[in-house]
Design a protein around this motif. Structure first.
Motif, PDB file in Angstrom:
ATOM      1  N   ARG A 127       0.901  -1.208  -0.084  1.00 43.86           N
ATOM      2  CA  ARG A 127      -0.003  -0.245  -0.178  1.00 43.86           C
ATOM      3  C   ARG A 127       0.907   1.393   0.012  1.00 43.86           C
ATOM      4  NH1 ARG A 127      -2.449   3.381   3.538  1.00 43.86           N
ATOM      5  NH2 ARG A 127      -4.694   4.187   2.801  1.00 43.86           N
ATOM      6  N   VAL A 128       0.995   2.209  -0.947  1.00 45.78           N
ATOM      7  CA  VAL A 128       1.524   3.238  -1.226  1.00 45.78           C
ATOM      8  C   VAL A 128       0.634   4.531  -1.784  1.00 45.78           C
ATOM      9  CG1 VAL A 128       3.547   4.330  -2.110  1.00 45.78           C
ATOM     10  CG2 VAL A 128       3.380   1.825  -1.592  1.00 45.78           C
ATOM     11  N   PRO A 129      -0.119   5.152  -0.658  1.00 49.21           N
ATOM     12  CA  PRO A 129      -0.736   6.254  -1.094  1.00 49.21           C
ATOM     13  C   PRO A 129      -0.276   7.212  -2.187  1.00 49.21           C
ATOM     14  CG  PRO A 129      -1.022   5.992   1.297  1.00 49.21           C
ATOM     15  CD  PRO A 129       0.117   5.082   0.775  1.00 49.21           C
ATOM     16  N   ARG A 130      -0.937   7.875  -3.104  1.00 50.55           N
ATOM     17  CA  ARG A 130      -0.819   8.744  -3.980  1.00 50.55           C
ATOM     18  C   ARG A 130      -0.146   8.337  -5.172  1.00 50.55           C
ATOM     19  NH1 ARG A 130       2.956  11.953  -3.319  1.00 50.55           N
ATOM     20  NH2 ARG A 130       4.073  10.799  -1.649  1.00 50.55           N
ATOM     21  N   PHE A 131       0.362   7.014  -5.396  1.00 49.24           N
ATOM     22  CA  PHE A 131       0.646   6.390  -6.432  1.00 49.24           C
ATOM     23  C   PHE A 131      -0.463   5.590  -7.260  1.00 49.24           C
ATOM     24  CE2 PHE A 131       4.453   7.743  -4.286  1.00 49.24           C
ATOM     25  CZ  PHE A 131       5.248   7.676  -5.334  1.00 49.24           C
TER      26      PHE A 131
END
Length: 308
Positions: A131-135
């Motif tokens: 999980r990596v927000p904004r990508f």
């Protein structure tokens, strides 16, 4: 920003051919990563000696640009200067490069970025999620146990969550793992680039499927439970042993556990109402499989084996 008219080139034709910066759904065919506030040189792959440039369809790009021949220098890369740079000969599109800023993983997240990998057996196949927000898009590549590189796997995400399956065709389940696998991940947002690598052994991420074919039989006054290893677990059983954990419930609601190794049958205490079972590799991964579904003992005696 201050623009230098003699060095700036205005937008020219075929704007419909451009890819908007916010439309990333996969990795661009050609992209370039720059450091924040540093100059970036973009080259047009063409034999045309003099070209013109566009940025995201804007007539006046919010960036300081210096063009010379087939190269364009972005002076002090910042977020407004990221996006789709295209070079043209008149109305003919020659080349396109997507420019992004390198992003640094948050403190303490360099190794893993909340990534989790799991293999159901020693087949060399496994699945990872992170999980990596904004990508919005990722791609991943496996360095195999023999040192070779796998192909890039493109991964689309949803709300910053990603998952993908991988296989190491050179993996041998009968050989000792001497070197860890390496999984390389690269992610893109509209204006940023992130990359990191994780290392692991297959033996450390194995989580078997639940045991199957639970069967209860009665011999005299004694109840017995039999089962089979997960269908995905490798053979032979003598080499790929499993440790089993039996959980049973008594009439008063009390639950108890019982660990077993090297067997696929055991007696049940008198009055057992229902049972379930889990398993794990006793010599490597400490991760237990999910529990099998609860098996009602009385119903099981009536209907025989139940396959999950």
């Amino acid at each position: 920003m201050h623009h230098q008219p003699s060095k700036m080139l205005l937008l020219v034709g075929l704007l419909l051919c451009l890819t908007p910066a916010h439309a990333l759904t996969t990795f661009p065919p050609k992209f370039q990563v720059g450091e924040l506030d540093e100059d970036v040189v973009v080259k047009c792959n063409t034999a045309v000696p003099q070209v013109t440039w566009t940025l995201n369809g804007e007539l006046e790009p919010m960036a300081e640009l210096f063009a010379e021949g087939r190269t364009l220098t972005i002076l002090g890369l910042d977020l407004p200067a990221t996006g789709n740079y295209s070079c043209w000969a008149g109305s003919v599109l020659l080349d396109t490069t997507y420019v992004v800023v390198r992003s640094t993983p948050p403190a303490g997240k360099e190794e893993g970025m909340n990534i989790s990998c799991q293999a159901e057996s020693y087949s060399g196949s496994f699945r990872c999620s992170w999980r990596v927000p904004r990508f919005s898009v990722f791609r991943a590549r496996l360095t195999r146990s023999n040192g070779s590189f796998g192909e890039w796997v493109h991964v689309a995400g949803r709300h910053g969550r990603f998952s993908a399956s991988f296989t190491d065709p050179s993996f041998c389940p009968f050989a000792e793992e001497l070197h860890p696998l390496q999984l390389h991940l690269e992610g893109l947002s509209d204006n940023s680039f992130l990359n990191f690598t994780i290392h692991f052994f297959i033996r450390d991420i194995v989580q078997p499927d639940p045991p199957q074919k639970l069967t209860v039989r009665q011999q005299g006054n004694q109840l017995y439970l039999a089962w089979a290893p997960p269908a995905s677990w490798p053979l032979p059983k003598s080499y790929f042993a499993l440790l089993y954990r039996l959980q049973y419930e008594l009439p008063n609601g009390t639950q108890a556990d019982k660990d077993l190794e090297g067997v696929e049958e055991t007696s049940l205490p008198a009055g057992t109402r229902r049972v379930r079972i889990s398993c794990r590799d006793p010599y490597a991964s400490p991760t237990w499989s999910p529990w099998s579904a609860w098996q009602d003992v009385v119903a099981a005696q009536q209907r025989g084996p139940v396959a999950r």
